[in-house]
Design an enzyme around this catalytic site. Sequence first.
Site, PDB file in Angstrom:
ATOM      1  N   TRP A 153      13.425  -1.855  16.339  1.00 37.58           N
ATOM      2  CA  TRP A 153      12.274  -1.067  15.849  1.00 37.58           C
ATOM      3  C   TRP A 153      12.540   0.430  15.971  1.00 37.58           C
ATOM      4  O   TRP A 153      13.082   0.880  16.977  1.00 37.58           O
ATOM      5  CB  TRP A 153      11.055  -1.442  16.686  1.00 37.58           C
ATOM      6  CG  TRP A 153       9.925  -0.460  16.643  1.00 37.58           C
ATOM      7  CD1 TRP A 153       9.807   0.694  17.383  1.00 37.58           C
ATOM      8  CD2 TRP A 153       8.744  -0.522  15.834  1.00 37.58           C
ATOM      9  NE1 TRP A 153       8.632   1.334  17.078  1.00 37.58           N
ATOM     10  CE2 TRP A 153       7.951   0.608  16.138  1.00 37.58           C
ATOM     11  CE3 TRP A 153       8.269  -1.439  14.888  1.00 37.58           C
ATOM     12  CZ2 TRP A 153       6.717   0.850  15.525  1.00 37.58           C
ATOM     13  CZ3 TRP A 153       7.034  -1.191  14.283  1.00 37.58           C
ATOM     14  CH2 TRP A 153       6.273  -0.055  14.606  1.00 37.58           C
TER      15      TRP A 153
ATOM     16  N   ASP B 177       8.730   7.337  15.427  1.00 36.13           N
ATOM     17  CA  ASP B 177       8.977   8.773  15.188  1.00 36.13           C
ATOM     18  C   ASP B 177      10.431   9.221  15.355  1.00 36.13           C
ATOM     19  O   ASP B 177      11.064   8.887  16.357  1.00 36.13           O
ATOM     20  CB  ASP B 177       8.201   9.633  16.195  1.00 36.13           C
ATOM     21  CG  ASP B 177       6.806   9.140  16.469  1.00 36.13           C
ATOM     22  OD1 ASP B 177       6.316   8.282  15.734  1.00 36.13           O
ATOM     23  OD2 ASP B 177       6.219   9.630  17.443  1.00 36.13           O
TER      24      ASP B 177
ATOM     25  N   PHE C 287       8.625   8.587  25.420  1.00 34.63           N
ATOM     26  CA  PHE C 287       7.923   8.836  24.166  1.00 34.63           C
ATOM     27  C   PHE C 287       8.523  10.065  23.468  1.00 34.63           C
ATOM     28  O   PHE C 287       9.484  10.672  23.930  1.00 34.63           O
ATOM     29  CB  PHE C 287       6.425   9.028  24.428  1.00 34.63           C
ATOM     30  CG  PHE C 287       5.656   7.728  24.565  1.00 34.63           C
ATOM     31  CD1 PHE C 287       6.296   6.513  24.771  1.00 34.63           C
ATOM     32  CD2 PHE C 287       4.262   7.726  24.465  1.00 34.63           C
ATOM     33  CE1 PHE C 287       5.572   5.320  24.878  1.00 34.63           C
ATOM     34  CE2 PHE C 287       3.535   6.546  24.575  1.00 34.63           C
ATOM     35  CZ  PHE C 287       4.181   5.346  24.790  1.00 34.63           C
ATOM     36  N   SER C 288       7.870  10.449  22.388  1.00 35.28           N
ATOM     37  CA  SER C 288       8.444  11.454  21.488  1.00 35.28           C
ATOM     38  C   SER C 288       8.663  12.825  22.125  1.00 35.28           C
ATOM     39  O   SER C 288       7.985  13.190  23.083  1.00 35.28           O
ATOM     40  CB  SER C 288       7.536  11.618  20.266  1.00 35.28           C
ATOM     41  OG  SER C 288       7.726  10.498  19.435  1.00 35.28           O
TER      42      SER C 288
ATOM     43  N   GLU D 132      -0.864  14.408  17.459  1.00 36.02           N
ATOM     44  CA  GLU D 132       0.421  14.002  18.027  1.00 36.02           C
ATOM     45  C   GLU D 132       1.547  14.804  17.358  1.00 36.02           C
ATOM     46  O   GLU D 132       1.389  15.345  16.268  1.00 36.02           O
ATOM     47  CB  GLU D 132       0.657  12.507  17.762  1.00 36.02           C
ATOM     48  CG  GLU D 132      -0.462  11.615  18.266  1.00 36.02           C
ATOM     49  CD  GLU D 132      -0.146  10.125  18.085  1.00 36.02           C
ATOM     50  OE1 GLU D 132      -0.190   9.407  19.079  1.00 36.02           O
ATOM     51  OE2 GLU D 132       0.161   9.701  16.966  1.00 36.02           O
TER      52      GLU D 132
HETATM   53  C1  FRU Z   1       3.306   8.860  17.300  1.00 38.83           C
HETATM   54  C2  FRU Z   1       3.362   8.345  18.716  1.00 38.83           C
HETATM   55  C3  FRU Z   1       3.573   9.483  19.682  1.00 38.83           C
HETATM   56  C4  FRU Z   1       4.201   8.823  20.843  1.00 38.83           C
HETATM   57  C5  FRU Z   1       5.057   7.768  20.198  1.00 38.83           C
HETATM   58  C6  FRU Z   1       5.209   6.515  21.005  1.00 38.83           C
HETATM   59  O1  FRU Z   1       3.690   7.958  16.326  1.00 38.83           O
HETATM   60  O2  FRU Z   1       2.159   7.651  19.028  1.00 38.83           O
HETATM   61  O3  FRU Z   1       2.419  10.207  19.999  1.00 38.83           O
HETATM   62  O4  FRU Z   1       4.965   9.720  21.591  1.00 38.83           O
HETATM   63  O5  FRU Z   1       4.449   7.473  18.962  1.00 38.83           O
HETATM   64  O6  FRU Z   1       6.174   5.675  20.481  1.00 38.83           O
END
Ligand code: FRU
Length: 493
Positions: A36, A39, A98-99, A223
Amino acid sequence: MNSEILEKARKYEQIAEMRIKPEERPEFHLSTRTGWMNDPNGFSYYQGKYHIFYQYHPYSVFWGSMHWGHAVSEDLLHWEYLPAAIAPDTPADSEGCFSGSALELPDGRQLLVYTGVTPRETPEGEKIGLQTQCLAVGDGLDYEKYPGNPVLSVRDIPPGGNLLDFRDPRIWRKKDGSCRCLVGNRSDDGSGRLLLYESRDGFHWKYKKVLIQNRNRFGKMWECPDFFPLEGKQVLLVSCQDMLEQGECHNGNGAVCIMGSYDEDSDTFTEEKSQAVDLGIDFYAPQTVLAPDGRRIMTGWMQNWDTSSIHRNTQGEEKWFGQTILPRELFIKEGKLCQRPLRELETLRKNRVSFPDLCFTGDLTLEGIQGRCVDLELEIESEVCPCFSINFAENKDFRTVLTWRPLEETLEIDRNASGSRRAILHQRRIHLSSNQGKISLRLILDRFSAEVFVNGGEQVLSAVLYTDQAAEGISFHATGRVRMRVVKYDLKK
Ligand code: FRU
Protein backbone atom coordinates in the site's frame (compact mmCIF):
# COMPACT_ATOMS: atom_id res chain seq x y z
CA MET A 1 22.26 -0.47 12.83
CA ASN A 2 18.86 -1.05 11.33
CA SER A 3 16.11 -2.30 13.59
CA GLU A 4 14.57 -5.70 13.09
CA ILE A 5 11.35 -4.05 12.01
CA LEU A 6 13.08 -2.13 9.24
CA GLU A 7 15.15 -5.15 8.18
CA LYS A 8 12.01 -7.26 8.00
CA ALA A 9 10.32 -4.71 5.73
CA ARG A 10 13.42 -4.42 3.54
CA LYS A 11 13.63 -8.17 3.10
CA TYR A 12 9.92 -8.53 2.54
CA GLU A 13 9.68 -5.85 -0.14
CA GLN A 14 12.57 -7.36 -2.09
CA ILE A 15 10.76 -10.66 -2.35
CA ALA A 16 7.24 -9.29 -2.73
CA GLU A 17 8.13 -6.95 -5.59
CA MET A 18 9.25 -9.92 -7.68
CA ARG A 19 5.63 -10.99 -7.93
CA ILE A 20 4.80 -7.82 -9.84
CA LYS A 21 5.64 -7.82 -13.52
CA PRO A 22 6.63 -4.49 -15.05
CA GLU A 23 3.49 -4.48 -17.22
CA GLU A 24 1.36 -4.86 -14.10
CA ARG A 25 2.53 -1.44 -12.95
CA PRO A 26 2.19 1.99 -14.47
CA GLU A 27 4.78 2.63 -17.19
CA PHE A 28 6.15 5.90 -15.80
CA HIS A 29 4.13 6.82 -12.70
CA LEU A 30 5.66 5.87 -9.37
CA SER A 31 3.63 3.11 -7.74
CA THR A 32 4.26 1.50 -4.36
CA ARG A 33 7.06 -1.03 -4.42
CA THR A 34 4.67 -3.52 -2.89
CA GLY A 35 1.57 -3.38 -0.69
CA TRP A 36 0.00 0.00 0.00
CA MET A 37 1.00 3.62 -0.67
CA ASN A 38 -0.65 6.85 0.39
CA ASP A 39 0.88 10.34 0.65
CA PRO A 40 4.20 11.09 -1.00
CA ASN A 41 6.65 12.36 1.63
CA GLY A 42 10.00 14.12 1.65
CA PHE A 43 9.85 15.04 -2.05
CA SER A 44 13.33 16.46 -2.55
CA TYR A 45 16.32 16.83 -4.85
CA TYR A 46 19.30 15.39 -3.04
CA GLN A 47 22.73 14.36 -4.29
CA GLY A 48 21.80 14.64 -7.95
CA LYS A 49 18.51 12.76 -7.76
CA TYR A 50 14.88 13.34 -6.98
CA HIS A 51 13.74 11.43 -3.94
CA ILE A 52 10.17 10.49 -3.17
CA PHE A 53 9.39 8.77 0.08
CA TYR A 54 5.85 7.65 0.70
CA GLN A 55 3.41 6.40 3.29
CA TYR A 56 3.94 2.70 2.96
CA HIS A 57 2.47 -0.50 4.31
CA PRO A 58 4.47 -3.19 2.55
CA TYR A 59 2.60 -6.14 3.99
CA SER A 60 -0.88 -5.63 2.54
CA VAL A 61 -2.75 -3.55 0.00
CA PHE A 62 -4.45 -1.72 2.86
CA TRP A 63 -3.36 1.08 5.14
CA GLY A 64 -1.47 -0.33 8.14
CA SER A 65 1.47 0.48 10.36
CA MET A 66 3.20 3.22 8.41
CA HIS A 67 6.72 2.92 7.07
CA TRP A 68 8.34 5.27 4.57
CA GLY A 69 8.90 3.69 1.16
CA HIS A 70 11.64 5.25 -0.94
CA ALA A 71 12.38 5.71 -4.61
CA VAL A 72 14.79 7.87 -6.61
CA SER A 73 14.83 9.16 -10.14
CA GLU A 74 16.86 11.44 -12.35
CA ASP A 75 13.92 12.53 -14.49
CA LEU A 76 10.87 11.79 -12.35
CA LEU A 77 9.79 9.14 -14.88
CA HIS A 78 12.29 6.29 -14.50
CA TRP A 79 12.09 5.25 -10.85
CA GLU A 80 14.45 3.09 -8.89
CA TYR A 81 13.19 1.67 -5.63
CA LEU A 82 15.48 1.98 -2.64
CA PRO A 83 15.02 0.03 0.57
CA ALA A 84 12.29 1.29 2.88
CA ALA A 85 13.76 4.36 4.57
CA ILE A 86 12.18 4.29 8.01
CA ALA A 87 9.93 1.95 9.98
CA PRO A 88 7.86 2.26 13.16
CA ASP A 89 10.61 0.95 15.41
CA THR A 90 11.30 3.42 18.22
CA PRO A 91 9.36 4.50 21.33
CA ALA A 92 8.53 7.78 19.58
CA ASP A 93 6.92 6.19 16.51
CA SER A 94 5.94 2.64 17.44
CA GLU A 95 2.47 3.00 15.87
CA GLY A 96 3.63 4.56 12.64
CA CYS A 97 5.83 7.03 10.81
CA PHE A 98 3.29 9.41 9.31
CA SER A 99 3.79 12.04 6.63
CA GLY A 100 6.57 14.59 6.55
CA SER A 101 9.25 16.26 4.49
CA ALA A 102 13.01 16.44 3.89
CA LEU A 103 15.81 19.01 4.00
CA GLU A 104 19.51 18.86 3.18
CA LEU A 105 21.71 19.78 6.13
CA PRO A 106 24.75 22.03 5.75
CA ASP A 107 27.01 19.00 6.27
CA GLY A 108 25.43 17.22 3.29
CA ARG A 109 23.26 14.77 5.21
CA GLN A 110 19.53 14.58 4.58
CA LEU A 111 17.11 15.34 7.38
CA LEU A 112 13.69 13.68 7.36
CA VAL A 113 10.98 15.24 9.51
CA TYR A 114 7.92 13.09 10.13
CA THR A 115 5.08 12.49 12.52
CA GLY A 116 5.71 9.69 14.99
CA VAL A 117 2.61 8.01 16.37
CA THR A 118 2.52 6.22 19.73
CA PRO A 119 -0.34 4.44 21.51
CA ARG A 120 -2.05 6.19 24.39
CA GLU A 121 -5.16 5.66 26.38
CA THR A 122 -7.37 8.56 27.45
CA PRO A 123 -8.62 8.71 31.05
CA GLU A 124 -11.92 7.41 29.62
CA GLY A 125 -10.13 4.31 28.35
CA GLU A 126 -10.26 5.29 24.68
CA LYS A 127 -7.25 4.16 22.63
CA ILE A 128 -5.69 6.95 20.60
CA GLY A 129 -2.52 7.53 18.61
CA LEU A 130 -0.49 10.37 20.04
CA GLN A 131 1.22 12.41 17.32
CA THR A 132 4.59 14.11 17.74
CA GLN A 133 7.22 15.36 15.30
CA CYS A 134 10.38 13.32 14.87
CA LEU A 135 13.61 13.35 12.87
CA ALA A 136 15.77 10.86 11.02
CA VAL A 137 19.12 11.68 9.42
CA GLY A 138 20.70 9.85 6.53
CA ASP A 139 22.71 9.69 3.37
CA GLY A 140 19.97 9.13 0.80
CA LEU A 141 19.82 5.41 1.50
CA ASP A 142 20.00 4.69 5.21
CA TYR A 143 18.49 6.87 7.90
CA GLU A 144 18.98 6.91 11.62
CA LYS A 145 16.34 8.09 13.98
CA TYR A 146 17.42 11.09 16.01
CA PRO A 147 17.98 10.09 19.67
CA GLY A 148 16.30 13.31 20.82
CA ASN A 149 12.93 12.33 19.28
CA PRO A 150 10.33 13.64 19.50
CA VAL A 151 11.54 17.15 18.76
CA LEU A 152 8.04 18.62 18.96
CA SER A 153 5.44 17.16 21.26
CA VAL A 154 2.07 18.15 22.68
CA ARG A 155 3.87 20.57 25.00
CA ASP A 156 4.73 22.60 21.91
CA ILE A 157 1.11 23.03 20.84
CA PRO A 158 -0.11 26.49 21.80
CA PRO A 159 -3.48 26.92 23.49
CA GLY A 160 -6.49 26.97 21.21
CA GLY A 161 -5.95 23.58 19.58
CA ASN A 162 -6.37 19.93 20.44
CA LEU A 163 -3.51 17.66 21.41
CA LEU A 164 -4.51 14.77 19.15
CA ASP A 165 -4.26 16.14 15.63
CA PHE A 166 -0.71 17.35 15.25
CA ARG A 167 0.94 16.08 12.11
CA ASP A 168 2.62 16.30 8.72
CA PRO A 169 5.61 18.61 9.30
CA ARG A 170 6.74 20.61 6.26
CA ILE A 171 10.31 21.90 6.72
CA TRP A 172 12.22 24.52 4.69
CA ARG A 173 15.24 26.74 5.04
CA LYS A 174 14.96 30.49 4.88
CA LYS A 175 17.41 32.77 3.11
CA ASP A 176 19.09 33.61 6.45
CA GLY A 177 19.89 29.90 6.94
CA SER A 178 17.39 29.27 9.73
CA CYS A 179 14.72 26.59 9.39
CA ARG A 180 10.96 26.74 9.57
CA CYS A 181 8.46 23.96 9.91
CA LEU A 182 4.69 24.01 9.45
CA VAL A 183 2.62 21.43 11.27
CA GLY A 184 -1.10 20.76 10.95
CA ASN A 185 -3.20 20.98 14.12
CA ARG A 186 -6.90 21.10 14.89
CA SER A 187 -8.20 24.31 16.47
CA ASP A 188 -10.81 24.49 19.16
CA ASP A 189 -13.32 25.40 16.45
CA GLY A 190 -12.92 21.86 15.11
CA SER A 191 -11.11 22.90 11.95
CA GLY A 192 -7.47 23.12 11.00
CA ARG A 193 -4.71 25.58 11.70
CA LEU A 194 -1.05 25.51 10.76
CA LEU A 195 1.54 26.01 13.46
CA LEU A 196 4.90 27.49 12.56
CA TYR A 197 8.06 26.41 14.38
CA GLU A 198 11.58 27.78 14.02
CA SER A 199 15.03 26.30 14.43
CA ARG A 200 18.60 27.33 13.78
CA ASP A 201 19.91 23.83 13.06
CA GLY A 202 16.88 21.69 12.17
CA PHE A 203 17.16 19.75 15.43
CA HIS A 204 16.06 22.17 18.14
CA TRP A 205 12.66 23.66 17.55
CA LYS A 206 10.67 26.45 19.10
CA TYR A 207 7.08 27.46 18.56
CA LYS A 208 6.76 30.69 16.61
CA LYS A 209 3.15 31.40 15.70
CA VAL A 210 -0.07 30.23 14.12
CA LEU A 211 0.58 30.85 10.45
CA ILE A 212 -3.00 30.49 9.31
CA GLN A 213 -6.36 29.35 10.65
CA ASN A 214 -8.89 27.45 8.62
CA ARG A 215 -11.83 28.81 10.65
CA ASN A 216 -14.04 26.16 9.10
CA ARG A 217 -13.69 27.60 5.61
CA PHE A 218 -12.15 24.61 3.82
CA GLY A 219 -13.25 21.42 5.50
CA LYS A 220 -12.14 20.46 8.97
CA MET A 221 -8.61 19.30 9.83
CA TRP A 222 -5.83 20.45 7.50
CA GLU A 223 -3.22 17.84 6.61
CA CYS A 224 0.02 17.77 4.63
CA PRO A 225 0.84 21.47 4.20
CA ASP A 226 3.34 22.71 1.64
CA PHE A 227 4.46 26.35 1.49
CA PHE A 228 6.65 27.90 -1.19
CA PRO A 229 7.24 30.97 -3.32
CA LEU A 230 6.13 30.92 -6.94
CA GLU A 231 6.53 33.75 -9.42
CA GLY A 232 6.43 36.48 -6.78
CA LYS A 233 3.54 34.96 -4.84
CA GLN A 234 3.50 32.63 -1.87
CA VAL A 235 1.57 29.40 -2.28
CA LEU A 236 0.15 27.28 0.50
CA LEU A 237 -1.14 23.82 -0.40
CA VAL A 238 -3.21 22.03 2.21
CA SER A 239 -5.15 18.80 2.13
CA CYS A 240 -8.47 19.44 3.78
CA GLN A 241 -10.55 16.74 5.41
CA ASP A 242 -14.33 16.65 5.35
CA MET A 243 -15.06 19.51 3.00
CA LEU A 244 -18.51 20.64 1.99
CA GLU A 245 -19.03 21.36 -1.65
CA GLN A 246 -18.20 24.98 -2.23
CA GLY A 247 -17.30 26.77 -5.42
CA GLU A 248 -15.12 24.48 -7.49
CA CYS A 249 -14.14 22.39 -4.43
CA HIS A 250 -15.93 19.10 -4.12
CA ASN A 251 -16.98 17.52 -0.87
CA GLY A 252 -14.90 15.00 1.00
CA ASN A 253 -11.15 15.33 1.21
CA GLY A 254 -9.45 17.66 -1.20
CA ALA A 255 -6.34 19.72 -1.77
CA VAL A 256 -6.71 23.48 -1.72
CA CYS A 257 -4.26 26.17 -2.82
CA ILE A 258 -4.23 29.42 -0.90
CA MET A 259 -2.21 32.09 -2.62
CA GLY A 260 -0.92 35.22 -0.98
CA SER A 261 2.21 37.00 0.14
CA TYR A 262 4.72 36.12 2.81
CA ASP A 263 6.77 38.55 4.82
CA GLU A 264 9.90 36.58 5.65
CA ASP A 265 11.04 38.91 8.45
CA SER A 266 7.92 38.52 10.51
CA ASP A 267 6.82 35.14 9.08
CA THR A 268 3.48 36.63 8.15
CA PHE A 269 1.34 35.06 5.46
CA THR A 270 -1.32 37.31 3.97
CA GLU A 271 -3.99 35.42 2.08
CA GLU A 272 -5.30 36.65 -1.22
CA LYS A 273 -7.27 33.92 -2.91
CA SER A 274 -7.95 30.24 -2.98
CA GLN A 275 -8.78 27.49 -5.44
CA ALA A 276 -8.95 23.73 -5.74
CA VAL A 277 -5.75 22.04 -6.92
CA ASP A 278 -7.09 19.09 -8.92
CA LEU A 279 -10.71 18.78 -9.96
CA GLY A 280 -10.73 15.06 -10.75
CA ILE A 281 -11.61 12.01 -8.71
CA ASP A 282 -8.30 10.84 -7.26
CA PHE A 283 -5.92 13.39 -5.84
CA TYR A 284 -4.68 14.22 -2.34
CA ALA A 285 -1.66 15.22 -0.29
CA PRO A 286 0.42 17.09 -2.89
CA GLN A 287 4.03 18.04 -2.15
CA THR A 288 6.45 20.09 -4.21
CA VAL A 289 10.16 20.29 -4.87
CA LEU A 290 12.28 23.07 -6.32
CA ALA A 291 14.11 21.53 -9.28
CA PRO A 292 17.73 22.56 -9.94
CA ASP A 293 16.55 24.53 -12.98
CA GLY A 294 14.10 26.55 -10.90
CA ARG A 295 10.88 24.76 -11.74
CA ARG A 296 8.46 24.12 -8.90
CA ILE A 297 7.35 20.53 -9.42
CA MET A 298 4.40 18.94 -7.67
CA THR A 299 3.68 15.32 -6.91
CA GLY A 300 0.67 13.95 -5.03
CA TRP A 301 -1.17 10.79 -4.11
CA MET A 302 -3.28 9.79 -7.12
CA GLN A 303 -6.04 8.52 -4.89
CA ASN A 304 -8.36 9.96 -2.33
CA TRP A 305 -9.46 8.47 0.99
CA ASP A 306 -13.07 8.44 -0.20
CA THR A 307 -12.19 6.49 -3.35
CA SER A 308 -9.55 4.23 -1.87
CA SER A 309 -11.90 1.27 -1.76
CA ILE A 310 -11.79 1.11 -5.56
CA HIS A 311 -9.09 -1.53 -5.30
CA ARG A 312 -11.28 -4.17 -3.74
CA ASN A 313 -12.95 -4.77 -7.05
CA THR A 314 -10.06 -6.29 -8.91
CA GLN A 315 -10.19 -9.90 -9.91
CA GLY A 316 -7.80 -12.29 -8.25
CA GLU A 317 -5.06 -11.17 -5.98
CA GLU A 318 -4.11 -7.55 -6.07
CA LYS A 319 -0.40 -6.97 -5.83
CA TRP A 320 -0.08 -3.27 -5.16
CA PHE A 321 -2.24 -0.29 -4.35
CA GLY A 322 -1.28 3.37 -4.64
CA GLN A 323 0.53 5.56 -7.09
CA THR A 324 1.62 9.18 -7.37
CA ILE A 325 0.49 11.62 -10.05
CA LEU A 326 2.62 12.46 -13.04
CA PRO A 327 4.83 15.22 -11.59
CA ARG A 328 3.56 18.61 -12.75
CA GLU A 329 5.22 21.97 -13.27
CA LEU A 330 3.43 24.71 -11.41
CA PHE A 331 2.96 28.20 -12.78
CA ILE A 332 0.66 31.15 -12.32
CA LYS A 333 -1.57 32.49 -15.07
CA GLU A 334 -3.93 35.38 -14.47
CA GLY A 335 -3.52 34.94 -10.74
CA LYS A 336 -4.42 31.24 -10.81
CA LEU A 337 -2.25 28.27 -9.97
CA CYS A 338 -1.90 26.18 -13.14
CA GLN A 339 -0.16 22.89 -13.84
CA ARG A 340 1.48 21.45 -16.89
CA PRO A 341 2.75 17.91 -17.29
CA LEU A 342 6.42 17.52 -16.53
CA ARG A 343 8.27 18.44 -19.72
CA GLU A 344 10.54 15.39 -19.41
CA LEU A 345 7.50 13.34 -20.41
CA GLU A 346 8.19 14.34 -23.99
CA THR A 347 11.28 12.11 -23.93
CA LEU A 348 8.96 9.10 -23.70
CA ARG A 349 6.94 10.04 -26.77
CA LYS A 350 6.99 7.48 -29.57
CA ASN A 351 4.95 6.83 -32.74
CA ARG A 352 3.51 10.26 -33.47
CA VAL A 353 0.15 10.12 -35.20
CA SER A 354 -1.58 13.33 -36.14
CA PHE A 355 -4.82 14.50 -37.74
CA PRO A 356 -4.33 18.21 -38.10
CA ASP A 357 -7.77 19.12 -39.33
CA LEU A 358 -10.78 16.87 -38.93
CA CYS A 359 -14.40 17.87 -39.28
CA PHE A 360 -17.02 15.41 -38.14
CA THR A 361 -20.41 14.67 -36.63
CA GLY A 362 -21.36 11.36 -35.02
CA ASP A 363 -18.92 8.60 -34.08
CA LEU A 364 -15.30 8.50 -35.10
CA THR A 365 -12.34 6.21 -34.56
CA LEU A 366 -8.99 7.06 -36.00
CA GLU A 367 -6.30 4.80 -37.35
CA GLY A 368 -3.40 4.64 -34.90
CA ILE A 369 -5.26 6.39 -32.07
CA GLN A 370 -5.54 3.88 -29.25
CA GLY A 371 -3.57 2.58 -26.31
CA ARG A 372 -3.28 2.78 -22.54
CA CYS A 373 0.09 4.57 -22.32
CA VAL A 374 -0.66 7.57 -24.41
CA ASP A 375 -0.14 11.31 -24.65
CA LEU A 376 -3.07 12.73 -26.58
CA GLU A 377 -3.34 16.40 -27.51
CA LEU A 378 -6.67 17.65 -28.75
CA GLU A 379 -7.93 20.97 -29.91
CA ILE A 380 -11.63 20.98 -30.45
CA GLU A 381 -13.88 23.66 -31.77
CA SER A 382 -17.61 23.28 -31.63
CA GLU A 383 -19.49 24.32 -34.71
CA VAL A 384 -22.92 23.77 -33.16
CA CYS A 385 -22.18 20.71 -31.08
CA PRO A 386 -24.05 20.39 -27.79
CA CYS A 387 -22.09 17.37 -26.62
CA PHE A 388 -18.66 16.04 -27.52
CA SER A 389 -17.07 13.04 -25.86
CA ILE A 390 -13.96 10.91 -25.96
CA ASN A 391 -14.12 7.32 -24.82
CA PHE A 392 -10.88 5.72 -23.77
CA ALA A 393 -9.74 2.49 -22.12
CA GLU A 394 -12.57 1.17 -24.22
CA ASN A 395 -13.70 -2.17 -25.56
CA LYS A 396 -17.13 -3.73 -25.81
CA ASP A 397 -17.41 -4.03 -22.02
CA PHE A 398 -15.56 -1.03 -20.66
CA ARG A 399 -14.99 2.64 -21.23
CA THR A 400 -14.12 5.84 -19.42
CA VAL A 401 -15.71 8.93 -20.90
CA LEU A 402 -14.66 12.55 -21.02
CA THR A 403 -17.57 14.77 -22.07
CA TRP A 404 -17.43 18.41 -23.08
CA ARG A 405 -20.68 20.38 -23.24
CA PRO A 406 -19.76 23.69 -24.85
CA LEU A 407 -23.10 25.37 -24.16
CA GLU A 408 -23.12 24.40 -20.51
CA GLU A 409 -19.36 25.09 -20.30
CA THR A 410 -18.72 21.82 -18.48
CA LEU A 411 -16.29 18.95 -18.73
CA GLU A 412 -17.02 15.65 -17.10
CA ILE A 413 -15.04 12.51 -16.46
CA ASP A 414 -17.03 9.32 -15.94
CA ARG A 415 -15.41 6.00 -15.13
CA ASN A 416 -18.58 4.19 -14.06
CA ALA A 417 -18.00 1.64 -16.81
CA SER A 418 -14.26 1.32 -16.20
CA GLY A 419 -14.64 -2.10 -14.58
CA SER A 420 -15.13 -1.07 -10.96
CA ARG A 421 -17.64 -3.16 -9.01
CA ARG A 422 -17.87 -0.59 -6.24
CA ALA A 423 -20.52 2.12 -5.94
CA ILE A 424 -18.03 4.79 -5.00
CA LEU A 425 -17.55 8.14 -6.68
CA HIS A 426 -16.80 7.53 -10.35
CA GLN A 427 -17.75 10.79 -11.96
CA ARG A 428 -16.86 14.42 -11.68
CA ARG A 429 -18.19 17.38 -13.62
CA ILE A 430 -16.42 20.72 -13.62
CA HIS A 431 -17.31 24.17 -14.81
CA LEU A 432 -14.74 25.29 -17.35
CA SER A 433 -12.86 28.44 -16.47
CA SER A 434 -12.60 29.42 -20.13
CA ASN A 435 -14.69 28.12 -22.97
CA GLN A 436 -15.86 30.19 -25.97
CA GLY A 437 -16.74 27.22 -28.11
CA LYS A 438 -13.21 25.83 -28.01
CA ILE A 439 -11.30 23.56 -25.72
CA SER A 440 -7.78 22.19 -25.63
CA LEU A 441 -7.18 18.95 -23.80
CA ARG A 442 -4.11 16.94 -23.06
CA LEU A 443 -4.97 13.46 -21.91
CA ILE A 444 -2.22 11.37 -20.37
CA LEU A 445 -2.94 7.70 -19.93
CA ASP A 446 -0.65 5.33 -18.10
CA ARG A 447 -2.26 1.88 -17.77
CA PHE A 448 -4.07 2.58 -14.49
CA SER A 449 -4.74 6.29 -14.69
CA ALA A 450 -5.92 9.22 -16.73
CA GLU A 451 -4.84 12.82 -16.18
CA VAL A 452 -6.58 15.55 -18.13
CA PHE A 453 -4.96 18.96 -18.53
CA VAL A 454 -7.53 21.47 -19.71
CA ASN A 455 -6.73 24.63 -21.67
CA GLY A 456 -3.00 24.62 -21.05
CA GLY A 457 -3.26 23.43 -17.45
CA GLU A 458 -5.78 25.99 -16.15
CA GLN A 459 -7.69 23.03 -14.76
CA VAL A 460 -6.63 19.43 -14.20
CA LEU A 461 -8.56 16.24 -13.48
CA SER A 462 -6.94 13.02 -12.29
CA ALA A 463 -8.50 9.60 -12.00
CA VAL A 464 -7.23 6.08 -11.57
CA LEU A 465 -8.73 3.26 -13.62
CA TYR A 466 -8.24 -0.39 -13.08
CA THR A 467 -9.81 -1.35 -16.40
CA ASP A 468 -8.59 -4.53 -18.06
CA GLN A 469 -5.57 -3.57 -20.16
CA ALA A 470 -7.13 -5.19 -23.21
CA ALA A 471 -9.53 -2.24 -23.33
CA GLU A 472 -7.35 0.14 -25.27
CA GLY A 473 -9.77 1.75 -27.69
CA ILE A 474 -10.16 5.50 -28.07
CA SER A 475 -13.18 6.92 -29.90
CA PHE A 476 -14.80 10.32 -30.44
CA HIS A 477 -18.48 11.21 -30.45
CA ALA A 478 -20.13 14.49 -31.41
CA THR A 479 -23.84 15.26 -31.39
CA GLY A 480 -23.20 18.13 -33.81
CA ARG A 481 -20.40 19.38 -35.99
CA VAL A 482 -16.92 19.77 -34.53
CA ARG A 483 -13.51 20.64 -35.90
CA MET A 484 -10.70 18.80 -34.24
CA ARG A 485 -6.92 18.57 -34.25
CA VAL A 486 -5.45 15.43 -32.75
CA VAL A 487 -1.85 14.52 -32.02
CA LYS A 488 -1.11 11.27 -30.28
CA TYR A 489 2.08 9.68 -29.00
CA ASP A 490 2.63 6.38 -27.31
CA LEU A 491 4.50 6.78 -24.05
CA LYS A 492 7.19 4.23 -23.45
CA LYS A 493 10.27 4.08 -21.28
C1 FRU B 1 -3.09 12.17 4.83
C2 FRU B 1 -2.73 11.46 6.11
C3 FRU B 1 -1.75 12.29 6.91
C4 FRU B 1 -1.06 11.27 7.73
C5 FRU B 1 -1.00 10.09 6.80
C6 FRU B 1 -1.07 8.76 7.49
O1 FRU B 1 -3.48 11.35 3.78
O2 FRU B 1 -3.91 11.22 6.87
O3 FRU B 1 -2.32 13.32 7.65
O4 FRU B 1 0.21 11.70 8.11
O5 FRU B 1 -2.08 10.23 5.91
O6 FRU B 1 -0.78 7.71 6.63
